[in-house]
Design a protein around this motif. Sequence first.
Motif, PDB file in Angstrom:
ATOM      1  N   GLN A 230      47.678  -9.076  53.144  1.00 54.63           N
ATOM      2  CA  GLN A 230      48.651  -9.089  52.033  1.00 54.63           C
ATOM      3  C   GLN A 230      48.473  -7.850  51.178  1.00 54.63           C
ATOM      4  N   THR A 231      47.223  -7.505  50.922  1.00 55.77           N
ATOM      5  CA  THR A 231      46.887  -6.242  50.246  1.00 55.77           C
ATOM      6  C   THR A 231      45.766  -5.650  51.094  1.00 55.77           C
ATOM      7  N   VAL A 232      46.161  -5.015  52.180  1.00 57.68           N
ATOM      8  CA  VAL A 232      45.198  -4.687  53.237  1.00 57.68           C
ATOM      9  C   VAL A 232      44.072  -3.789  52.726  1.00 57.68           C
ATOM     10  N   ASN A 233      44.387  -2.988  51.691  1.00 58.70           N
ATOM     11  CA  ASN A 233      43.337  -2.092  51.186  1.00 58.70           C
ATOM     12  C   ASN A 233      42.443  -2.755  50.140  1.00 58.70           C
ATOM     13  N   SER A 234      42.650  -4.061  49.892  1.00 60.89           N
ATOM     14  CA  SER A 234      41.637  -4.781  49.102  1.00 60.89           C
ATOM     15  C   SER A 234      40.616  -5.403  50.051  1.00 60.89           C
ATOM     16  N   TYR A 235      40.709  -5.032  51.320  1.00 61.21           N
ATOM     17  CA  TYR A 235      39.760  -5.520  52.317  1.00 61.21           C
ATOM     18  C   TYR A 235      38.331  -5.341  51.803  1.00 61.21           C
ATOM     19  N   ARG A 273      46.190   4.353  68.419  1.00 65.09           N
ATOM     20  CA  ARG A 273      46.808   4.370  67.087  1.00 65.09           C
ATOM     21  C   ARG A 273      46.344   3.188  66.253  1.00 65.09           C
ATOM     22  N   ILE A 274      46.170   3.457  64.969  1.00 64.12           N
ATOM     23  CA  ILE A 274      45.850   2.392  64.015  1.00 64.12           C
ATOM     24  C   ILE A 274      46.894   2.467  62.905  1.00 64.12           C
ATOM     25  N   ARG A 275      47.570   1.355  62.677  1.00 61.56           N
ATOM     26  CA  ARG A 275      48.559   1.267  61.600  1.00 61.56           C
ATOM     27  C   ARG A 275      48.082   0.209  60.613  1.00 61.56           C
ATOM     28  N   MET A 276      48.672   0.185  59.448  1.00 60.32           N
ATOM     29  CA  MET A 276      48.271  -0.857  58.499  1.00 60.32           C
ATOM     30  C   MET A 276      49.428  -1.241  57.595  1.00 60.32           C
ATOM     31  N   ILE A 277      49.510  -2.515  57.283  1.00 55.57           N
ATOM     32  CA  ILE A 277      50.447  -3.047  56.295  1.00 55.57           C
ATOM     33  C   ILE A 277      49.778  -4.223  55.597  1.00 55.57           C
ATOM     34  N   THR A 278      49.983  -4.405  54.307  1.00 53.19           N
ATOM     35  CA  THR A 278      50.629  -3.585  53.304  1.00 53.19           C
ATOM     36  C   THR A 278      49.599  -3.243  52.239  1.00 53.19           C
ATOM     37  N   ALA A 279      49.653  -2.047  51.679  1.00 55.71           N
ATOM     38  CA  ALA A 279      48.634  -1.622  50.720  1.00 55.71           C
ATOM     39  C   ALA A 279      49.111  -1.847  49.285  1.00 55.71           C
ATOM     40  N   SER A 344      57.921   2.225  50.546  1.00 57.25           N
ATOM     41  CA  SER A 344      57.839   1.397  49.342  1.00 57.25           C
ATOM     42  C   SER A 344      58.812   0.230  49.418  1.00 57.25           C
ATOM     43  N   ASP A 345      58.420  -0.867  48.764  1.00 53.01           N
ATOM     44  CA  ASP A 345      59.352  -1.972  48.486  1.00 53.01           C
ATOM     45  C   ASP A 345      59.816  -1.806  47.047  1.00 53.01           C
ATOM     46  N   TRP A 346      61.034  -2.292  46.791  1.00 58.18           N
ATOM     47  CA  TRP A 346      61.602  -2.242  45.438  1.00 58.18           C
ATOM     48  C   TRP A 346      62.270  -3.567  45.122  1.00 58.18           C
ATOM     49  N   ILE A 347      62.116  -3.996  43.902  1.00 58.35           N
ATOM     50  CA  ILE A 347      62.849  -5.186  43.450  1.00 58.35           C
ATOM     51  C   ILE A 347      63.862  -4.719  42.410  1.00 58.35           C
ATOM     52  N   VAL A 348      65.124  -5.056  42.637  1.00 62.47           N
ATOM     53  CA  VAL A 348      66.142  -4.756  41.611  1.00 62.47           C
ATOM     54  C   VAL A 348      66.590  -6.057  40.970  1.00 62.47           C
ATOM     55  N   GLY A 349      66.947  -5.971  39.691  1.00 58.92           N
ATOM     56  CA  GLY A 349      67.442  -7.161  38.995  1.00 58.92           C
ATOM     57  C   GLY A 349      66.347  -8.105  38.583  1.00 58.92           C
ATOM     58  N   PHE A 350      65.112  -7.604  38.449  1.00 54.03           N
ATOM     59  CA  PHE A 350      64.028  -8.449  37.933  1.00 54.03           C
ATOM     60  C   PHE A 350      64.385  -8.849  36.489  1.00 54.03           C
ATOM     61  N   PRO A 351      63.941 -10.044  36.039  1.00 54.64           N
ATOM     62  CA  PRO A 351      64.291 -10.477  34.682  1.00 54.64           C
ATOM     63  C   PRO A 351      64.047  -9.397  33.632  1.00 54.64           C
ATOM     64  N   GLY A 352      65.065  -9.143  32.848  1.00 54.47           N
ATOM     65  CA  GLY A 352      64.949  -8.175  31.753  1.00 54.47           C
ATOM     66  C   GLY A 352      65.213  -6.741  32.176  1.00 54.47           C
ATOM     67  N   GLU A 353      65.519  -6.485  33.455  1.00 49.47           N
ATOM     68  CA  GLU A 353      65.711  -5.093  33.901  1.00 49.47           C
ATOM     69  C   GLU A 353      66.983  -4.506  33.264  1.00 49.47           C
ATOM     70  N   SER A 354      66.775  -3.498  32.432  1.00 51.50           N
ATOM     71  CA  SER A 354      67.909  -2.837  31.769  1.00 51.50           C
ATOM     72  C   SER A 354      68.424  -1.702  32.655  1.00 51.50           C
ATOM     73  N   ASP A 355      69.540  -1.103  32.240  1.00 50.40           N
ATOM     74  CA  ASP A 355      70.042   0.071  32.975  1.00 50.40           C
ATOM     75  C   ASP A 355      68.980   1.164  33.016  1.00 50.40           C
ATOM     76  N   ALA A 356      68.298   1.340  31.884  1.00 50.22           N
ATOM     77  CA  ALA A 356      67.276   2.399  31.820  1.00 50.22           C
ATOM     78  C   ALA A 356      66.109   2.089  32.758  1.00 50.22           C
TER      79      ALA A 356
END
Length: 486
Positions: A230-235, A273-279, A344-356
């Motif tokens: 879930q947070t692979v770099n907190s391993y 190859r070594i890949r990793m998700i998600t940091a 990157s992941d992005w969340i839009v429209g989180f509570p309180g998100e203004s235009d700015a």
Amino acid sequence: MSTTRVQSKATAPEIVGSGSEAAESAPRRVHVVTFGCQMNKYDSLLAEGRFRRAGYATTDRMEDADVVLFNTCSVREHAEERTFSWLGELKRVKAERPDLVVGVMGCMAQRVGEEIFSRAGHVDLVAGTRQFASLPALVGDVLAARNAGDRARVVALGMDDDLAVDRAGEPWAGGSHAWLTVMRGCDLNCTYCIVPSVRGRVLSYPIDHLVREARGYVEQGARAITLLGQTVNSYGEDVPAPSAGERRWSGRQGRPGLADLLRELQQVDGLARIRMITAHPSYVTEALAEAIRDCDKVERFLPLPAQSGSDAMLRAMKRGYTVDLYRRRMEMLRARVPDIELASDWIVGFPGESDADFDASEAFLAEQAFAVNYVFKYSPRPGTGAAERLADDVPEEIKKERNQRLLRASERSGLQRNSAHVGATRRVLVDGLSDRGEGVVLGRTEHGLAISLKGEADLVGRIVEVRVESASAYGLTGTLQTYPQD
Ligand code: SF4
């Protein structure tokens, strides 16, 4: 008679009751339906392995199965509704075949628990996210109760079970790519996220155990391994610090860290190859950056969700960093690995998100020039801090519009990053055949970027040198320069 047995642990590690009897004649067959993320896919393989060890056979055909298990996802409401709709389909089958065992496991099972029985009365078993090792025993409990004339419903949601499930040596038919879950759970508490409540606290597997498992996959044909967490770099954060005389690793106070695991896996012969998700940005350390720099098997690609470019939103999300901290971590990372690509992941429209606030996300995406972006419209998940404490106050229309704007920004950024590789020769691991037509294969460059090229099935699983000819927002196309280099 119908009883519900709630237990925190299964009664025995191996199948009991009629399951054992079944194993003496034709083996019972189990079919696992998987929803959700890669970790669930891995857990389904773990569950199937446990059943095989308990004398079951696995089957790809639901209609042939004696036990059908749904490994569920809880990340969005839609994912849960899909599971209930599949369960609904099975109601008729169960009416015709009352001997069938129907189980629900994974994140939705952990979140909803016994309530699943009230929406799907034909379910026999509900098992949480840390119960897969006990599943054969739990099914055995269902069968034993049936043999005694009881209609048992078994519930097992304990979170503290021993998860030291060793898959090394288990048969595996995954082709040239294998998943490897290196840690489970998450100790952070992002307000929109259901993971901490359904997957529990961080639990890291020992490095030697993971290296052994990776070797097992390579011996069976894997060339690439993706490290999952879930947070692979907190391993390693959960592992006790070494005492005097014990080996000191690169992590906090000498704990093992992801950097150490990467360096150990770099030594595995045959692994390409070594890949990793998600940091998570908070755990990006110099040691990790240096391991990515030094280990040529590790892709120069890090999925590092920013979620927002606004400090107010990051605070409301409880992400644990500011925009400036993220920026400084990236400077450190790029100083050591200048050619690293980021997602990157992005969340839009989180509570309180203004235009700015939204404008700040759009600007930050462009500033950091992420090669790959996943954009999500916020929707509240029951059981999360945001759903309980914050009003979902951004109108749907505005969420949609911001979603579109960020997707367009993402396309610009993806095209810019991908275009920078045109004309270069890259080492590509070919992952598989394109389903767009014969004679085209798909792979990833050493920077983790998707690339397609003309080639045949014999290239799959090989490292080839490819000249990048063109780029789009979503990937590259190239031509084969030299035949397999490995
Ligand atoms: S870091 Fe946040 S978003 Fe990621 S799993 Fe943990 S709580 Fe969820």
